[in-house]
Design an enzyme around this catalytic site. Structure first.
Site, PDB file in Angstrom:
ATOM      1  N   ASN A  90      21.569  32.972  28.104  1.00 26.98           N
ATOM      2  CA  ASN A  90      22.923  32.981  27.571  1.00 26.98           C
ATOM      3  C   ASN A  90      23.124  34.276  26.770  1.00 26.98           C
ATOM      4  O   ASN A  90      22.306  34.611  25.914  1.00 26.98           O
ATOM      5  CB  ASN A  90      23.145  31.767  26.648  1.00 26.98           C
ATOM      6  CG  ASN A  90      23.006  30.453  27.394  1.00 26.98           C
ATOM      7  OD1 ASN A  90      23.406  30.340  28.552  1.00 26.98           O
ATOM      8  ND2 ASN A  90      22.438  29.446  26.741  1.00 26.98           N
ATOM      9  N   GLN A  97      25.268  31.336  23.694  1.00 29.41           N
ATOM     10  CA  GLN A  97      24.161  31.873  22.889  1.00 29.41           C
ATOM     11  C   GLN A  97      24.357  31.506  21.417  1.00 29.41           C
ATOM     12  O   GLN A  97      25.425  31.740  20.836  1.00 29.41           O
ATOM     13  CB  GLN A  97      24.067  33.405  23.028  1.00 29.41           C
ATOM     14  CG  GLN A  97      22.838  33.961  22.313  1.00 29.41           C
ATOM     15  CD  GLN A  97      22.611  35.452  22.550  1.00 29.41           C
ATOM     16  OE1 GLN A  97      23.488  36.155  23.062  1.00 29.41           O
ATOM     17  NE2 GLN A  97      21.436  35.932  22.172  1.00 29.41           N
ATOM     18  N   HIS A 103      16.387  35.548  24.826  1.00 29.19           N
ATOM     19  CA  HIS A 103      15.486  34.489  25.270  1.00 29.19           C
ATOM     20  C   HIS A 103      15.934  33.922  26.609  1.00 29.19           C
ATOM     21  O   HIS A 103      17.118  33.923  26.939  1.00 29.19           O
ATOM     22  CB  HIS A 103      15.391  33.357  24.240  1.00 29.19           C
ATOM     23  CG  HIS A 103      16.712  32.781  23.854  1.00 29.19           C
ATOM     24  ND1 HIS A 103      17.556  33.395  22.969  1.00 29.19           N
ATOM     25  CD2 HIS A 103      17.343  31.641  24.235  1.00 29.19           C
ATOM     26  CE1 HIS A 103      18.650  32.657  22.819  1.00 29.19           C
ATOM     27  NE2 HIS A 103      18.546  31.598  23.594  1.00 29.19           N
TER      28      HIS A 103
HETATM   29  P1  AMP Z   1      20.871  29.602  23.004  1.00 30.79           P
HETATM   30  O1  AMP Z   1      21.897  28.549  22.694  1.00 30.79           O
HETATM   31  O2  AMP Z   1      20.874  30.073  24.427  1.00 30.79           O
HETATM   32  O3  AMP Z   1      20.972  30.750  22.022  1.00 30.79           O
HETATM   33  O4  AMP Z   1      19.465  28.920  22.815  1.00 30.79           O
HETATM   34  C1  AMP Z   1      18.808  28.815  21.602  1.00 30.79           C
HETATM   35  C2  AMP Z   1      17.813  27.712  21.735  1.00 30.79           C
HETATM   36  O5  AMP Z   1      16.857  27.833  20.701  1.00 30.79           O
HETATM   37  C3  AMP Z   1      18.418  26.305  21.618  1.00 30.79           C
HETATM   38  O6  AMP Z   1      18.108  25.570  22.791  1.00 30.79           O
HETATM   39  C4  AMP Z   1      17.758  25.740  20.375  1.00 30.79           C
HETATM   40  O7  AMP Z   1      17.512  24.349  20.478  1.00 30.79           O
HETATM   41  C5  AMP Z   1      16.480  26.543  20.301  1.00 30.79           C
HETATM   42  N1  AMP Z   1      15.904  26.655  18.978  1.00 30.79           N
HETATM   43  C6  AMP Z   1      16.529  26.986  17.831  1.00 30.79           C
HETATM   44  N2  AMP Z   1      15.664  27.004  16.805  1.00 30.79           N
HETATM   45  C7  AMP Z   1      14.456  26.669  17.317  1.00 30.79           C
HETATM   46  C8  AMP Z   1      13.151  26.505  16.776  1.00 30.79           C
HETATM   47  N3  AMP Z   1      12.914  26.667  15.450  1.00 30.79           N
HETATM   48  N4  AMP Z   1      12.142  26.149  17.597  1.00 30.79           N
HETATM   49  C9  AMP Z   1      12.362  25.960  18.918  1.00 30.79           C
HETATM   50  N5  AMP Z   1      13.572  26.121  19.499  1.00 30.79           N
HETATM   51  C10 AMP Z   1      14.605  26.457  18.717  1.00 30.79           C
END
Ligand code: AMP
Ligand code: ZN
Length: 117
Positions: A90, A97, A103
């Site tokens: 994203n 995002q 990521h």
């Molecule tokens: P996005 O919405 O594409 O930016 O994805 C960010 C992702 O990071 C989401 O699926 C969150 O659940 C995940 N996320 C956020 N903080 C953490 C964390 N501390 N450990 C593992 N995953 C996380």
């Protein structure tokens, strides 16, 4: 690696925050998502702070390659290489995002649909 203050993924990379690690190499870390949207939901991050694909430069090619190597490795390790998996990046808020450290989502363990929501 270049670290950004108050970036949760930089904190995980630098062991200042906990995560369940699924794969690691010189350039990449893969860990289980804290809020999974599939049976298997792993986040694959480069060990360099880039907000998203917009900030990629030619010199970052090793990080990009390693993210895909990580995805393949996870797929085979978790034995979903044949059943299937989805890779998602994203970029920017309108695309979903929420964490601004580049990521790739690794999603598996259920059926996925097209087009995505
Ligand atoms: P996005 O919405 O594409 O930016 O994805 C960010 C992702 O990071 C989401 O699926 C969150 O659940 C995940 N996320 C956020 N903080 C953490 C964390 N501390 N450990 C593992 N995953 C996380
Ligand atoms: Zn970061």
């Amino acid at each position: 690696m270049s670290e950004k203050k108050s970036c949760i993924f930089c904190e995980i990379i630098n062991d200042k925050n906990k995560a369940r690690i699924a794969y690691e190499d010189e350039h990449t870390l893969a860990f289980y998502d804290i809020n999974p949207v599939a049976l298997i939901h792993i986040v694959i991050v480069p060990k360099i702070h880039l907000a998203n694909v917009n900030e990629l430069e030619d010199s970052n090619i090793d990080f990009v390659a390693s993210m895909f190597t990580a995805a393949k490795n996870v797929a085979f390790t978790l034995k979903v290489n044949s059943s299937g998996y989805r890779l998602v990046i994203n970029n920017q808020s309108s695309a979903g995002q929420t964490v601004f450290h580049l990521h790739m989502h690794f999603l598996a363990g259920r059926d996925f649909f097209w087009p995505p929501g």
